[in-house]
Structure formats: structure tokens, C-alpha cells
Scaffold this motif. Structure first.
Motif: not given
Length: 284
Positions: A68-69, A71, A76, A81, A89-91, A93-94
Motif C-alpha cells: 500500500n501507499c 501515506k 498499489l 507508484f 507512494l502512489c503518484t 501522494c508523491y
């Protein structure tokens, strides 16, 4: 294959009628396989057993439910990611955490999208527009003012002043002289044509002159030392009967005492203090 051959490679337990795992041409009961070969999950630190999905990235492993992400904790699995500082991190959150924010709309500039940089700030390409015509500036020349950025044609139309000498647009670094704008490189001595933007200068008949030219052409000369009297920087001088002196040169002809602010006597073209002039055939 005989019954003896269908046994766990590790504990030799018969595998007839039981689940087993084949690895490197060897048979293992599920318990032994999990004990010997299971990877440890990066998230929960528990073994990833043979009946669980093992997801790996750069030598690290996760249960399918732990991938999972870091954050937002959204899965994911089968999603894009980014790895940052050992975290996944997912895109979205990144982007929120690491990507630049647009100076105009304050929204994130997503990775991979084109961004414009100017004076240490970033814009979406579609947000980096001329403040007047609202057309994208891109990599075209621009001029910046406090209230925004302008393409050159709009700036010239709305704000630009024109040089009193060459009649071309002044975009920056101009000089005002007699309420007229000049390019720095166009503001020249009317005598020798030297640039005056960083020089002291004098004015005569609305024309600028460097000190050398002004002194040579126009400055009055001190009666005592014959050097030019310019009056620059508040310097004071003495005038008497169409003659001029530097203050430091206005002295008694005989004893050299300063006569500035004092009474004095004259004889022909000479000046004397009252003491030295007494008894001489002087003019008052």
C-alpha cells in the motif's frame, strides 16, 4: 514415482494426498516450504506463505494486502507508484509531497508534465501566460513587472517608454533627464560622447556634458587659481564684481587669511583684509 519418492525433501513426511510445493525439482510440504523459503513482508514483518501473494520490488517483498501507499494507505497492486526514501507512494501522494506547486493556480505540477521556471518559481505551461493578452509565453522573450509577466509586444504597448535619443523602447535600466527617458547606453556627453550613466555630469541648454567637457566649454574660472568653478556637491563660491573665487581661494592678497564672511578692501583687482588694506589706496 514411488510412495517413498513422494515425500518432503526436508522432513521426509509422505506427501501422498497432501499439498506440496515443487522447488528446484524437490518436493516440500507446505509447512517446510514456508519455514525455509518464505520471504518476510516489508510492512508487517510476517512471512509471506505459499498460499499468499508475494509482491516484490527491488529485492523487497510484501503481502498483496500490505502493498500500500505509505501515506494514504491505498493499495498499489497493479497501480503506478514511486519509491522515495524507502517508502512507496502512489503518484498522487508523491505529487502532493514532492512535486512543485504552480505559482499561478497553486496546484501540483504532476510528474511528467511540462513546467515552466522563471525567477525560482514554477508554472504549468498553460498557466504561464502574458498578463495582458493571456496567451502562453512558453520560451518566448518576456518582461516581468510586479503584477505579472508580459510578452514583449504587450509590454511595449502598455508600459514602455521610448528613448529620447534613439526613439526605441526602454525595457529596463533607463535614465530620466529633464523628464525624458534615455537608455543608459544612449545617455552621452554632448561634447565627447562618453557614457554618463555612472559619471557626474553638468547640464547646459538641456544638454548633458561630462565634467571635463563642461569645465572646458562653460565653467567660470577662479580668479585666484584659474581652475573651473563647478559648484558640484553643494560646493560654494564667492562672486564679486563679475569675478568668482573658490571659497578656499578667497583670501587676503597679502596675509592669505580667509575673507569668507569677512569685510575686505580692494585695490585694482587685488583683495585685502581690513588690516592689510588699511593705509593702501583701496576701493571699499
Amino acid at each position: 514415482m514411488t510412495a517413498a519418492q513422494i515425500s518432503c525433501q526436508n522432513c521426509t513426511t509422505s506427501l501422498l494426498g497432501k499439498k506440496y510445493v515443487l522447488k528446484d525439482d524437490n518436493l516440500y510440504c507446505v509447512s517446510c516450504y514456508d519455514h525455509i523459503f518464505s520471504n518476510c513482508c516489508e510492512e508487517c514483518k510476517e512471512p509471506i506463505e505459499s498460499n499468499s501473494k508475494d509482491l516484490s520490488y527491488k529485492g523487497r517483498h510484501w503481502h498483496g494486502g500490505c502493498f500500500n501507499c505509505a501515506k494514504c494507505n491505498h493499495s498499489l497492486v497493479e497501480k503506478p507508484f514511486v519509491a522515495k526514501d524507502e517508502r512507496l507512494l502512489c503518484t498522487e501522494c508523491y505529487s502532493n509531497e514532492c512535486s512543485s506547486k504552480c505559482f499561478h493556480c497553486k496546484k501540483t505540477i504532476m510528474p511528467g508534465s511540462r513546467k515552466m521556471e522563471f525567477k525560482g518559481n514554477y508554472w504549468h505551461e498553460t498557466c504561464f501566460v502574458c498578463e495582458s493578452c493571456r496567451q502562453p509565453i512558453g520560451t518566448k522573450p518576456l518582461i516581468s513587472k510586479e503584477n505579472g509577466n508580459y510578452c514583449v509586444p504587450c509590454f511595449e504597448k502598455e508600459f514602455a517608454q521610448y528613448c529620447n535619443f534613439c526613439k526605441k523602447v526602454i525595457t529596463s535600466g533607463g535614465i530620466m533627464f529633464h523628464n525624458q527617458p534615455w537608455h543608459q547606453e544612449c545617455f552621452l556627453c554632448n561634447g565627447c560622447r562618453k557614457e554618463l550613466c555612472k559619471e557626474d555630469f553638468m547640464s547646459r541648454d538641456d544638454d548633458p556634458f561630462c565634467l571635463d567637457c563642461y569645465n572646458h566649454l562653460y565653467a567660470r574660472k577662479c580668479t585666484a587659481c584659474s581652475k573651473p568653478i563647478t559648484g558640484l556637491r553643494g560646493a560654494k563660491f564667492i562672486c564679486f564684481q563679475d569675478r568668482q573665487w573658490h571659497c578656499e581661494c578667497f583670501n587676503c592678497e597679502k596675509c592669505s587669511i580667509s575673507l569668507v564672511g569677512e569685510g575686505f578692501l580692494t585695490q585694482n583687482k587685488n583683495i585685502f583684509c581690513r588690516k592689510c588694506g588699511s593705509g593702501l589706496d583701496t576701493d571699499i
